[in-house]
Structure formats: C-alpha cells, structure tokens
Design a protein around this motif. Structure first.
Motif, PDB file in Angstrom:
ATOM      1  N   UNK A  47      -5.401   0.384   1.540  1.00  0.00           N
ATOM      2  CA  UNK A  47      -4.717   0.479   2.822  1.00  0.00           C
ATOM      3  C   UNK A  47      -4.127   1.867   3.012  1.00  0.00           C
ATOM      4  N   UNK A  48      -4.275   2.395   4.218  1.00  0.00           N
ATOM      5  CA  UNK A  48      -3.631   3.655   4.581  1.00  0.00           C
ATOM      6  C   UNK A  48      -2.398   3.371   5.429  1.00  0.00           C
ATOM      7  N   UNK A  49      -2.605   2.611   6.522  1.00  0.00           N
ATOM      8  CA  UNK A  49      -1.507   2.279   7.425  1.00  0.00           C
ATOM      9  C   UNK A  49      -1.911   1.091   8.279  1.00  0.00           C
ATOM     10  N   UNK A  50      -0.940   0.250   8.597  1.00  0.00           N
ATOM     11  CA  UNK A  50      -1.174  -0.877   9.484  1.00  0.00           C
ATOM     12  C   UNK A  50      -0.055  -0.957  10.514  1.00  0.00           C
ATOM     13  N   UNK A  51      -0.359  -1.592  11.644  1.00  0.00           N
ATOM     14  CA  UNK A  51       0.613  -1.732  12.715  1.00  0.00           C
ATOM     15  C   UNK A  51       0.399  -3.077  13.400  1.00  0.00           C
ATOM     16  N   UNK A  52       1.487  -3.780  13.640  1.00  0.00           N
ATOM     17  CA  UNK A  52       1.406  -5.068  14.322  1.00  0.00           C
ATOM     18  C   UNK A  52       1.385  -4.859  15.834  1.00  0.00           C
ATOM     19  N   UNK A  53       1.096  -5.938  16.551  1.00  0.00           N
ATOM     20  CA  UNK A  53       1.093  -5.840  18.006  1.00  0.00           C
ATOM     21  C   UNK A  53       2.479  -5.505  18.534  1.00  0.00           C
ATOM     22  N   UNK A  54       3.513  -5.815  17.756  1.00  0.00           N
ATOM     23  CA  UNK A  54       4.878  -5.480  18.159  1.00  0.00           C
ATOM     24  C   UNK A  54       5.316  -4.084  17.771  1.00  0.00           C
ATOM     25  N   UNK A  55       4.473  -3.367  17.036  1.00  0.00           N
ATOM     26  CA  UNK A  55       4.771  -1.988  16.693  1.00  0.00           C
ATOM     27  C   UNK A  55       5.338  -1.760  15.306  1.00  0.00           C
ATOM     28  N   UNK A  56       5.480  -2.817  14.512  1.00  0.00           N
ATOM     29  CA  UNK A  56       5.935  -2.618  13.137  1.00  0.00           C
ATOM     30  C   UNK A  56       4.833  -1.973  12.317  1.00  0.00           C
ATOM     31  N   UNK A  57       5.228  -1.044  11.456  1.00  0.00           N
ATOM     32  CA  UNK A  57       4.241  -0.275  10.698  1.00  0.00           C
ATOM     33  C   UNK A  57       4.494  -0.350   9.190  1.00  0.00           C
ATOM     34  N   UNK A  58       3.447  -0.066   8.451  1.00  0.00           N
ATOM     35  CA  UNK A  58       3.533   0.049   7.000  1.00  0.00           C
ATOM     36  C   UNK A  58       2.550   1.127   6.576  1.00  0.00           C
ATOM     37  N   UNK A  59       2.961   1.936   5.596  1.00  0.00           N
ATOM     38  CA  UNK A  59       2.124   3.040   5.146  1.00  0.00           C
ATOM     39  C   UNK A  59       1.966   3.015   3.629  1.00  0.00           C
ATOM     40  N   UNK A  60       0.849   3.523   3.173  1.00  0.00           N
ATOM     41  CA  UNK A  60       0.698   3.784   1.755  1.00  0.00           C
ATOM     42  C   UNK A  60       1.650   4.917   1.383  1.00  0.00           C
ATOM     43  N   UNK A  61       2.201   4.856   0.176  1.00  0.00           N
ATOM     44  CA  UNK A  61       3.152   5.888  -0.246  1.00  0.00           C
ATOM     45  C   UNK A  61       2.536   7.283  -0.179  1.00  0.00           C
ATOM     46  N   UNK A  62       1.256   7.378  -0.451  1.00  0.00           N
ATOM     47  CA  UNK A  62       0.595   8.677  -0.523  1.00  0.00           C
ATOM     48  C   UNK A  62       0.483   9.384   0.832  1.00  0.00           C
ATOM     49  N   UNK A  63       0.676   8.646   1.926  1.00  0.00           N
ATOM     50  CA  UNK A  63       0.533   9.267   3.248  1.00  0.00           C
ATOM     51  C   UNK A  63       1.831   9.279   4.042  1.00  0.00           C
ATOM     52  N   UNK A  64       2.886   8.682   3.518  1.00  0.00           N
ATOM     53  CA  UNK A  64       4.161   8.654   4.237  1.00  0.00           C
ATOM     54  C   UNK A  64       4.642  10.066   4.533  1.00  0.00           C
ATOM     55  N   UNK A  65       5.078  10.268   5.770  1.00  0.00           N
ATOM     56  CA  UNK A  65       5.555  11.579   6.174  1.00  0.00           C
ATOM     57  C   UNK A  65       4.461  12.517   6.655  1.00  0.00           C
ATOM     58  N   UNK A  66       3.197  12.135   6.433  1.00  0.00           N
ATOM     59  CA  UNK A  66       2.086  12.988   6.869  1.00  0.00           C
ATOM     60  C   UNK A  66       1.221  12.297   7.926  1.00  0.00           C
ATOM     61  N   UNK A  67       1.062  10.999   7.814  1.00  0.00           N
ATOM     62  CA  UNK A  67       0.224  10.237   8.743  1.00  0.00           C
ATOM     63  C   UNK A  67       1.109   9.386   9.647  1.00  0.00           C
TER      64      UNK A  67
END
Length: 115
Positions: A47-67
């Motif tokens: 996983x790189x990043x996901x987003x719900x229909x409501x806008x909640x997001x989650x990122x892989x640690x390796x891309x946080x702050x860049x993606x």
C-alpha cells in the motif's frame, strides 16, 4: 462491472514530482475506498496511500510528507501527488477501488525515478 483507468506515470529524476490519476467507471457505490499500491521488481505489492469517500487518508511510512492522495467524488477519480521522488519509489503503481467487499484494480502505470 468496474473499470479503472490510470494515467500519469513516467520517468522522473530524483527530487522530481509526478501526479497519478485514476478514473473509475461502471457501477460505483457511494461508500468506497480508493487508493494506490505499488510493486517493485522482485517485491510484494504494498500500500502507498488510501482515501475513503469521506476523505480520511492513510499513508505508508515511506511516503509520508512526500505524497498526497486526494479524490474527486463527483468524477470518481483519485489522485496521487508524488513529490521529492527517490529511486526507491520506482515501481508499478496500481489503482484500487474497494466497495461492497470487492476489490477492483487498474492495469498499473510505471513510475521510474532515475538520473
């Protein structure tokens, strides 16, 4: 049936930026999750990043702050803005739509970070 069409991959130098887009078509329900995964040669898909229909997001640690992941619900489209790219970001990036306990995948787009 759901189709996902990705665009925006390519070759970029280290430190550069790219923006991926993924447009979903077909039977799309209101409640869903969209996102991006990537797979480098010889490695598993992560996983790189996901987003719900409501806008909640989650990122892989390796891309946080860049993606940054975002979406346009009216267009059923998800975006991935990738900044400060590193050679280790090189991979095939695939779009995911998850709804009603089913996963749908795009065909993948190659991102290569190299000088």
């Amino acid at each position: 049936q759901v189709q996902l069409e990705e665009s925006g991959g390519g070759l970029v130098q280290p430190g550069g930026s790219l923006r991926l887009s993924c447009a979903a078509s077909g039977t799309i329900f209101s409640f869903n999750v969209m996102g991006w995964y990537r797979q480098a040669p010889g490695k598993q898909r992560d996983m790189v990043a996901i987003i719900t229909d409501g806008g909640s997001t989650d990122y892989a640690d390796s891309v946080k702050g860049r993606f940054t992941i975002s979406r346009d619900n009216a267009k059923n489209t998800v975006y991935l803005q990738m900044n400060s790219l590193k050679p280790e970001d090189t991979a095939v990036y695939s779009c995911l739509l998850r709804q009603r306990f089913s996963n749908y995948w795009g065909q993948g787009t190659q991102v290569t970070v190299s000088s």
